[in-house]
Design an enzyme around this catalytic site. Structure first.
Site, mmCIF file in Angstrom:
data_model
loop_
_atom_site.group_PDB
_atom_site.id
_atom_site.type_symbol
_atom_site.label_atom_id
_atom_site.label_comp_id
_atom_site.label_asym_id
_atom_site.label_seq_id
_atom_site.Cartn_x
_atom_site.Cartn_y
_atom_site.Cartn_z
ATOM 1 C CD GLU A 310 33.363 45.772 38.021
ATOM 2 O OE1 GLU A 310 33.273 46.868 37.410
ATOM 3 O OE2 GLU A 310 32.494 44.901 37.978
ATOM 4 C CE LYS A 312 35.419 56.569 37.937
ATOM 5 N NZ LYS A 312 35.714 57.126 36.606
ATOM 6 N NE ARG A 317 27.975 52.280 32.524
ATOM 7 C CZ ARG A 317 27.407 52.636 33.683
ATOM 8 N NH1 ARG A 317 27.747 53.759 34.279
ATOM 9 N NH2 ARG A 317 26.513 51.853 34.247
ATOM 10 C CE LYS A 486 30.385 47.984 38.995
ATOM 11 N NZ LYS A 486 30.166 47.476 37.608
ATOM 12 C CE LYS A 505 37.613 59.943 39.508
ATOM 13 N NZ LYS A 505 37.495 61.213 38.762
#
Length: 962
Positions: A310, A312, A317, A486, A505
């Site tokens: 996914e 980032k 959040r 994930k 990153k």
């Protein structure tokens, strides 16, 4: 004596009595406030500052061979004594104290809205000092080095306050305020927004507290305690289930009022997330260096090797709770909480009919008609409708406030967009124990995306490590934060950062060359250990002659980026040595526009304003590397570097040879062309990735899968004759599924059963309070053992050459999840007074050493190969010793810093090769590693020594072997 805890109004009392009918009552007054710092904060702070020792140094020979306790043991002892004293002298309601001990976790008290500057202004008035005096200046400019303030006080606001107040205290001895009285005054302060209302509260504190009490009070208000113990430690000592309840409720009040008796354990129903109760979300682990390692950590199985990739998101959040109710306007009620449990419902809306909501009035059609209640996990981002692109996180609240006033919902400007990536609760059913794949199915059946309002976050399914890099390049090109990898087979783990989710990153870009050489034009004072000194710098691009307007000086620069990472103490000293006496305080009323232009609107270019500035011709040039270039109006270039990092000081260059605007534009155009060519080369085969998988998979509860991969660990007969009933996965010392534990036990002689029995040879294994586990606890006929006992037994058996019938005796704290009262005395005899086993070898885990919490944990992404000089001779013991002891010290430093060491030069995960004094093998090493996609860096051991000393990874180029 009666309890003197805070007295809420009558309605609040009725609500608390209804919600907590069995709330504990203190039988005596709360302790004095000064007891908090005398018997708790100061002792913990002193222990935190003591250097730690490796656990292996504390190994014992027997019950009387114990050396000094570890810092972890001392820390726990201090907290246990304080809590024990509270229970004895006050009562069982620990909430008044805990909310002061963990102020950043207290969600029941509103934010004060007070930062250092505002508190400084209040104290100047309370102390009746001139704001232009030395002390007044120090309070209002706390990051700047004071005229006579100690270096320790610089950058430490609470310490600076102590320094000023101690010169003019109202009290020289400790004050008389109780913990309850402090809470009462802080409650008042949290509801005040005007200086005139806040001033009497601070005057009261000043009159009734000494300077040290005021210092700790200010740390509580700022929620910056840093006493060397985490909330996990405090909660675990208060009650065994306190952390679990806090994770699902984010409420210290609930933890203290429901779990005040350690004999009463949390049942399964209360250990799950629930509607309208803010929980602590799952977090992503830090990036590991190798994409191959990341893919392997996704725990692929023989028939399912997929992992999800996914983007980032650069947002906040956010968890969304929605519940149905006939009495609720619009039929449904909403709540929004951030990762830190801050309530944002007022901003995003509490119902579909909320006319001033920034979100909920636009998403009524997003939910399937069958949805009665739901909990979603996602990221709130800012979307610019004019350019149709995400914009940086810092604009989110402004965009939300603007959208609240936008009653006509026009498609222009910036607005909040909620990107959902998980569904954790649906129609009265918690889903955290189901796999991510099945939670995703529930999400897609329950939600329909509303473009640019509420959207389901997309993912790419990948199967090999090679598929990660092109996706990372793509997000870097789009100025994104990075990636999150994930495992679709994982369950949701509250308040954990584990390998089920791994954030990646971007590596530092090479498209612009190894580094960019830019001139320093400004400086910012730091805080903490960098307080009172320049800790980061504003760098600019030189204006070219063709761009210089009439009358402008040739050393004029446009602001481009800030950099603060990668500097060592020697780097700071060197920069200061060459620039001392040349810095000027930045005057916002008279900005030095003839030398420097900052970002922002033309009429007020003051964005990223430095504390001090310097002329380019009197400054120095630094080399930096970065992840990417992104658009930003914070800097005059309207662009900036993302994740810039200092590499070295370029004393061989002056400002005239630093990077200019036109040179950067040319470099950027060339880099973008090269990047497009590489993206074409690495483009993923869409047809292969999207190949239909027609086989439908049923809902699978995480941990119940059957593995087809063979167990590859030690095989002994240690468990021969025993039956194992394994109920849950293992959480420590390493995460293994239920099926993996069963394989491990069976390979070491155990029989696996799927139900409990009354036979003497049955061992029940569990690590979490699932419904079945809770039921067995209440039944009370069986002990329940933690999976770590399996690991310990197998490790010990392997060390003892696999001899059977050498099962380790149970250790009550380490091994037992639930212990029958009759067996309590027997198991306590298996350990000494420090809870250490008499027969098991000691490891670092025994003493709770958390290297992740150390400031020196900078080697977590590093795998090194040590090139030792060969030792000649036949003495076996001599062969085992290093010819260079310094290399062994380097090996230990990397291990203690979270890194890994390998003796195999062919290991593809190696990131650094460390060479000693003997450089004869350099050519062979370079030939061996030259064919790899990602080349390890070859450096001297000084790179490890100085990085450890500076607590940051220094640039490798300064440590290349000659």
């Amino acid at each position: 004596m009666a309890d003197d805890s805070d007295m809420p109004d009558a309605d609040a009392v009725d609500e608390q009595h209804r919600q907590y009918p069995n709330r504990p009552k203190n039988v005596h007054k709360t302790l004095p406030f000064h007891d908090l710092f005398i018997t708790l904060f100061n002792l913990l702070d002193e222990n935190r500052k003591k250097p730690g020792r490796p656990a292996i140094a504390r190994r014992k020979q027997g019950p009387h061979g114990r050396t000094n306790p570890s810092p972890h043991e001392v820390r726990r002892s201090i907290i246990e004594k304080f809590i024990g004293r509270w229970r004895k002298e006050v009562g069982n309601d620990f909430y008044p104290a805990l909310r002061l001990i963990l102020p950043d976790k207290d969600r029941d008290r509103a934010m004060y809205g007070l930062k250092e500057k505002a508190i400084g202004k209040l104290l100047v008035r309370v102390l009746k000092i001139d704001k232009n005096s030395e002390d007044g200046f120090n309070l209002l400019n706390w990051k700047l080095p004071g005229q006579k303030a100690t270096a320790a006080m610089a950058g430490d606001f609470a310490g600076r306050c102590f320094d000023v107040i101690s010169k003019r205290p109202m009290r020289t001895t400790v004050g008389d305020m109780s913990i309850a009285e402090v809470n009462e005054e802080l409650d008042k302060l949290s509801f005040m927004s005007k200086d005139e209302d806040q001033l009497p509260v601070f005057q009261n504190f000043y009159q009734r507290m000494n300077a040290e009490e005021m210092m700790w009070l200010i740390r509580i208000i700022l929620r910056q305690m840093k006493v060397g113990a985490t909330e996990k430690t405090f909660l675990d000592i208060w009650h065994p289930d306190a952390e679990t309840l806090f994770n699902v409720s984010s409420s210290l009040r609930r933890v203290c009022w429901e779990l005040y008796d350690t004999r009463i354990r949390l049942d399964g129903e209360n250990s799950a997330i629930s509607l309208m109760q803010c929980f602590q979300p799952q977090l992503a682990a830090f990036q590991m260096h190798s994409f191959d390692k990341i893919a392997s950590r996704m725990k692929p199985t023989e028939d399912d090797d997929a992992f999800w990739v996914e983007e980032k998101l650069d947002g906040e959040r956010m968890q969304l709770h929605m519940v149905e109710g006939d009495s609720i306007p619009g039929g449904f009620r909403f709540n929004f909480w951030s990762r830190k449990a801050k309530d944002y419902t007022y901003l995003y809306g509490d119902s579909f009919k909320s006319e001033e909501s920034a979100l909920t009035r636009h998403i009524k059609n997003a939910f399937d008609p069958g949805v009665r209640n739901i909990i979603l996990d996602g990221e709130m981002i800012t979307w610019d409708m004019d350019v149709d692109h995400i914009v940086p996180f810092g604009t989110l609240k402004t965009a939300a406030l603007s959208e609240q006033k936008n009653l006509f919902s026009d498609d222009s400007g910036q607005r909040p967009v909620y990107r959902v990536f998980d569904c954790l609760y649906l129609n009265d059913q918690p889903l955290t124990s189901f796999t991510l794949r099945d939670r995703r199915k529930a999400l897609e059946r329950s939600i329909t995306s509303i473009p640019r309002r509420l959207e389901i976050h997309t993912y790419t399914e990948a199967h090999t490590a090679a598929e990660i890099e092109p996706l990372l390049r793509q997000v870097v090109a789009e100025a994104s934060e990075g990636l999150v990898i994930k495992s679709p087979r994982s369950m949701y783990r509250l308040n954990e950062r584990n390998d089920d989710w791994i954030k990646v990153k971007p590596e530092y870009m090479t498209e612009y060359g190894e580094a960019l050489d830019c001139v320093i034009i400004g400086g910012y004072y730091g805080s903490g250990h960098r307080g009172g000194t320049l800790s980061s710098f504003l760098c600019g691009l030189r204006v070219d002659q063709i761009q210089i307007k009439k009358g402008a000086l040739p050393m004029k620069c446009y602001s481009f980026f800030k950099v603060g990472g990668g500097f060592s103490k020697d780097d700071y000293k060197e920069i200061w040595h060459h620039t001392e006496g040349k810095w000027h305080k930045w005057d916002p009323k008279k900005p030095p526009n003839e030398f420097i232009e900052l970002g922002g609107h033309a009429e007020n270019r003051q964005y990223e304003r430095p504390d001090v500035w310097i002329r380019a011709d009197q400054s120095v040039v630094v080399s930096v590397k970065a992840a990417s270039v992104s658009v930003s109006d914070e800097f005059r270039m309207n662009e900036t570097l993302r994740f810039p990092r200092f590499t070295k000081l370029r004393l061989d260059k002056d400002w005239k040879s630093a990077l200019s605007i036109s040179e950067f534009v040319e470099l950027k155009n060339s880099a973008e062309l090269e990047k497009k060519q590489k993206e074409t080369e690495f483009r993923i085969d869409e047809s292969r990735r999207k190949k239909a998988r027609t086989k439908k998979k049923p809902l699978v509860v995480a941990g119940s899968e059957v593995l087809k991969t063979a167990y590859g660990g030690p095989e002994t007969k240690i468990f021969e004759g025993l039956a194992f009933f394994i109920l849950t996965e293992s959480l420590r010392p390493e995460k293994k599924s239920k099926a993996e534990l069963e394989q491990m036990a069976k390979a070491n002689g155990a029989q696996i059963v799927q139900r409990e029995s009354t036979t003497d040879n049955l061992i029940i294994i569990a690590d979490r309070p699932l419904l079945k586990v809770t039921s067995l606890q209440k039944h009370g006929k069986h002990n329940i053992v933690r999976p770590i006992w399996l690991f310990d037994c197998i490790r010990q058996a392997e060390a003892d050459f696999g001899r059977p019938n050498l099962l380790l005796p149970y250790e009550p704290n380490r091994h037992m999840y639930f212990l029958k009262p009759d067996d309590q005395f027997q198991t306590e005899g298996n350990v000494d007074q420090y809870s250490d086993s008499y027969v098991r070898d000691v490891t670092a885990d025994d003493h709770g050493l958390d290297f992740g919490a150390l400031s020196s944990f900078m080697f977590r992404s590093v795998t090194i190969y040590l090139d030792k000089a060969p030792i000649h001779g036949s003495d076996q013991m001599l062969q085992q010793r290093s010819a260079e002891p310094a290399l062994d010290l380097a090996r230990n430093a990397v291990r203690f810093g979270g890194g890994k060491v390998t003796d195999d030069l062919n290991d593809t995960t190696i990131t650094h090769v460390i060479v000693g004094q003997d450089r004869s093998r350099l050519k062979t090493i370079r030939e061996t590693i030259s064919r790899r996609t990602r080349l390890p860096r070859i450096v001297t051991r000084n790179w490890i020594d100085q990085s450890w000393r500076e607590k940051t990874l220094l640039d490798e180029e300064r440590f290349l072997p000659t």
